[in-house]
Design a protein around this motif. Sequence first.
Motif, PDB file in Angstrom:
ATOM      1  N   VAL A   1       0.854  -1.180   0.000  1.00 59.44           N
ATOM      2  CA  VAL A   1       0.000   0.000   0.000  1.00 59.44           C
ATOM      3  C   VAL A   1       0.892   1.232   0.000  1.00 59.44           C
ATOM      4  CG1 VAL A   1      -0.143   0.056   2.519  1.00 59.44           C
ATOM      5  CG2 VAL A   1      -1.995   1.052   1.151  1.00 59.44           C
ATOM      6  N   GLN A   2       0.371   2.320  -0.508  1.00 61.07           N
ATOM      7  CA  GLN A   2       1.127   3.571  -0.479  1.00 61.07           C
ATOM      8  C   GLN A   2       0.958   4.255   0.866  1.00 61.07           C
ATOM      9  OE1 GLN A   2      -0.032   5.880  -3.953  1.00 61.07           O
ATOM     10  NE2 GLN A   2       1.700   5.030  -5.076  1.00 61.07           N
ATOM     11  N   ALA A   3       1.922   5.072   1.191  1.00 52.84           N
ATOM     12  CA  ALA A   3       1.863   5.825   2.441  1.00 52.84           C
ATOM     13  C   ALA A   3       0.552   6.605   2.528  1.00 52.84           C
ATOM     14  CB  ALA A   3       3.053   6.777   2.538  1.00 52.84           C
ATOM     15  N   GLY A   4      -0.027   6.582   3.716  1.00 48.03           N
ATOM     16  CA  GLY A   4      -1.315   7.213   3.936  1.00 48.03           C
ATOM     17  C   GLY A   4      -2.497   6.283   3.751  1.00 48.03           C
ATOM     18  N   GLY A   5      -2.241   5.117   3.200  1.00 49.00           N
ATOM     19  CA  GLY A   5      -3.302   4.163   2.952  1.00 49.00           C
ATOM     20  C   GLY A   5      -3.647   3.337   4.179  1.00 49.00           C
ATOM     21  N   SER A   6      -4.552   2.386   3.981  1.00 50.70           N
ATOM     22  CA  SER A   6      -5.038   1.548   5.070  1.00 50.70           C
ATOM     23  C   SER A   6      -5.027   0.080   4.665  1.00 50.70           C
ATOM     24  CB  SER A   6      -6.473   1.941   5.446  1.00 50.70           C
ATOM     25  OG  SER A   6      -6.546   3.273   5.891  1.00 50.70           O
TER      26      SER A   6
ATOM     27  N   THR B   1     -12.173 -14.692  15.062  1.00 48.67           N
ATOM     28  CA  THR B   1     -11.263 -13.883  14.259  1.00 48.67           C
ATOM     29  C   THR B   1     -10.960 -12.562  14.963  1.00 48.67           C
ATOM     30  OG1 THR B   1     -12.070 -14.864  12.204  1.00 48.67           O
ATOM     31  CG2 THR B   1     -10.919 -12.762  12.021  1.00 48.67           C
ATOM     32  N   VAL B   2      -9.705 -12.187  14.902  1.00 55.45           N
ATOM     33  CA  VAL B   2      -9.253 -10.903  15.424  1.00 55.45           C
ATOM     34  C   VAL B   2      -8.735 -10.081  14.252  1.00 55.45           C
ATOM     35  CG1 VAL B   2      -7.518  -9.771  16.871  1.00 55.45           C
ATOM     36  CG2 VAL B   2      -8.724 -11.770  17.715  1.00 55.45           C
ATOM     37  N   TYR B   3      -8.979  -8.785  14.323  1.00 57.57           N
ATOM     38  CA  TYR B   3      -8.601  -7.899  13.237  1.00 57.57           C
ATOM     39  C   TYR B   3      -7.638  -6.825  13.729  1.00 57.57           C
ATOM     40  CZ  TYR B   3     -12.864  -9.946  11.341  1.00 57.57           C
ATOM     41  OH  TYR B   3     -13.830 -10.830  10.920  1.00 57.57           O
ATOM     42  N   LEU B   4      -6.858  -6.303  12.805  1.00 57.12           N
ATOM     43  CA  LEU B   4      -6.049  -5.121  13.076  1.00 57.12           C
ATOM     44  C   LEU B   4      -6.273  -4.149  11.919  1.00 57.12           C
ATOM     45  CD1 LEU B   4      -3.989  -3.833  15.033  1.00 57.12           C
ATOM     46  CD2 LEU B   4      -2.199  -4.610  13.456  1.00 57.12           C
ATOM     47  N   GLN B   5      -7.009  -3.095  12.199  1.00 54.15           N
ATOM     48  CA  GLN B   5      -7.227  -2.049  11.215  1.00 54.15           C
ATOM     49  C   GLN B   5      -6.076  -1.053  11.317  1.00 54.15           C
ATOM     50  OE1 GLN B   5      -9.779  -1.599   8.866  1.00 54.15           O
ATOM     51  NE2 GLN B   5      -8.508   0.115   8.149  1.00 54.15           N
ATOM     52  N   MET B   6      -5.385  -0.847  10.214  1.00 54.77           N
ATOM     53  CA  MET B   6      -4.225   0.035  10.202  1.00 54.77           C
ATOM     54  C   MET B   6      -4.498   1.193   9.249  1.00 54.77           C
ATOM     55  SD  MET B   6      -1.148  -2.784  10.197  1.00 54.77           S
ATOM     56  CE  MET B   6      -1.494  -3.324   8.523  1.00 54.77           C
ATOM     57  N   ASN B   7      -4.489   2.380   9.771  1.00 54.30           N
ATOM     58  CA  ASN B   7      -4.745   3.585   8.985  1.00 54.30           C
ATOM     59  C   ASN B   7      -3.513   4.481   8.966  1.00 54.30           C
ATOM     60  OD1 ASN B   7      -7.451   2.760   8.639  1.00 54.30           O
ATOM     61  ND2 ASN B   7      -8.058   3.788  10.538  1.00 54.30           N
ATOM     62  N   SER B   8      -3.510   5.420   8.022  1.00 53.57           N
ATOM     63  CA  SER B   8      -2.411   6.389   7.901  1.00 53.57           C
ATOM     64  C   SER B   8      -1.057   5.681   7.920  1.00 53.57           C
ATOM     65  CB  SER B   8      -2.488   7.416   9.042  1.00 53.57           C
ATOM     66  OG  SER B   8      -3.732   8.096   9.025  1.00 53.57           O
ATOM     67  N   LEU B   9      -0.953   4.658   7.126  1.00 56.57           N
ATOM     68  CA  LEU B   9       0.265   3.847   7.130  1.00 56.57           C
ATOM     69  C   LEU B   9       1.461   4.642   6.629  1.00 56.57           C
ATOM     70  CD1 LEU B   9      -1.295   0.507   5.962  1.00 56.57           C
ATOM     71  CD2 LEU B   9       0.020   0.827   8.056  1.00 56.57           C
TER      72      LEU B   9
ATOM     73  N   THR C   1       3.794  -4.022   3.294  1.00 58.93           N
ATOM     74  CA  THR C   1       4.796  -3.157   2.692  1.00 58.93           C
ATOM     75  C   THR C   1       4.154  -1.816   2.367  1.00 58.93           C
ATOM     76  OG1 THR C   1       5.940  -5.070   1.744  1.00 58.93           O
ATOM     77  CG2 THR C   1       6.458  -2.898   0.828  1.00 58.93           C
ATOM     78  N   VAL C   2       4.732  -0.754   2.905  1.00 58.44           N
ATOM     79  CA  VAL C   2       4.209   0.591   2.682  1.00 58.44           C
ATOM     80  C   VAL C   2       5.249   1.379   1.899  1.00 58.44           C
ATOM     81  CG1 VAL C   2       3.241   2.655   3.743  1.00 58.44           C
ATOM     82  CG2 VAL C   2       2.978   0.432   4.868  1.00 58.44           C
ATOM     83  N   SER C   3       4.864   1.861   0.750  1.00 54.89           N
ATOM     84  CA  SER C   3       5.789   2.608  -0.103  1.00 54.89           C
ATOM     85  C   SER C   3       5.519   4.108   0.013  1.00 54.89           C
ATOM     86  CB  SER C   3       5.655   2.167  -1.547  1.00 54.89           C
ATOM     87  OG  SER C   3       4.329   2.343  -2.001  1.00 54.89           O
ATOM     88  N   SER C   4       6.576   4.869  -0.175  1.00 49.26           N
ATOM     89  CA  SER C   4       6.450   6.330  -0.058  1.00 49.26           C
ATOM     90  C   SER C   4       6.066   6.969  -1.378  1.00 49.26           C
ATOM     91  CB  SER C   4       7.773   6.914   0.437  1.00 49.26           C
ATOM     92  OG  SER C   4       8.811   6.567  -0.451  1.00 49.26           O
TER      93      SER C   4
END
Length: 124
Positions: A12-17, A78-86, A121-124
Motif C-alpha cells: 500500500v502507499q503511504a497514507g493508505g489503510s 477472528t481478530v482484526y487489526l485495522q491500520m490507517n495512515s500507514l 509493505t508501505v511505499s512512499s
Amino acid sequence: QVQLVESGGGSVQAGGSLRLSCAASGNTGSVNCMGWFRLAPGNEREGVAVIRTTTAGTGYVPFFKGRFTISQDNAKNTVYLQMNSLKPEDTAVYYCAATTSTHCAAVAPLFSYWGQGTQVTVSS
C-alpha cells in the motif's frame, strides 16, 4: 493447541489503510488474550495491540494508538487489526498471537501460539 492464520497483508502507499485478519482454530475456548506483533528488518519484534477475548478490552503500545485498531468477532474466532495512515516505517511482517494467560499485554513471551505472519509493505 490453537492454530492461527493471518491474512490481509499486502502493498500500500503511504497514507493508505489495510485490515489484517487472524483466524483462530482448535482449542479457542482456552484463549484469554490475542495480540498483534510485528517484525521489521533490522528490528526486534515489537508488540502492537492486544484484546482480551472475554471482555473485548483492548490495549495498545502507545506508538500505535490512534492509527491502529484491534477488534474481534467471536462468532468467527477472528481478530482484526485495522491500520490507517500507514507509513513506510510500518513495513514489517505482522504476526497474530494467542495466550491462555490471564495477563493480557503486548509482551511476546506471554504468548504461546503464533501465526505464520503476513507481510505489510508501505511505499512512499
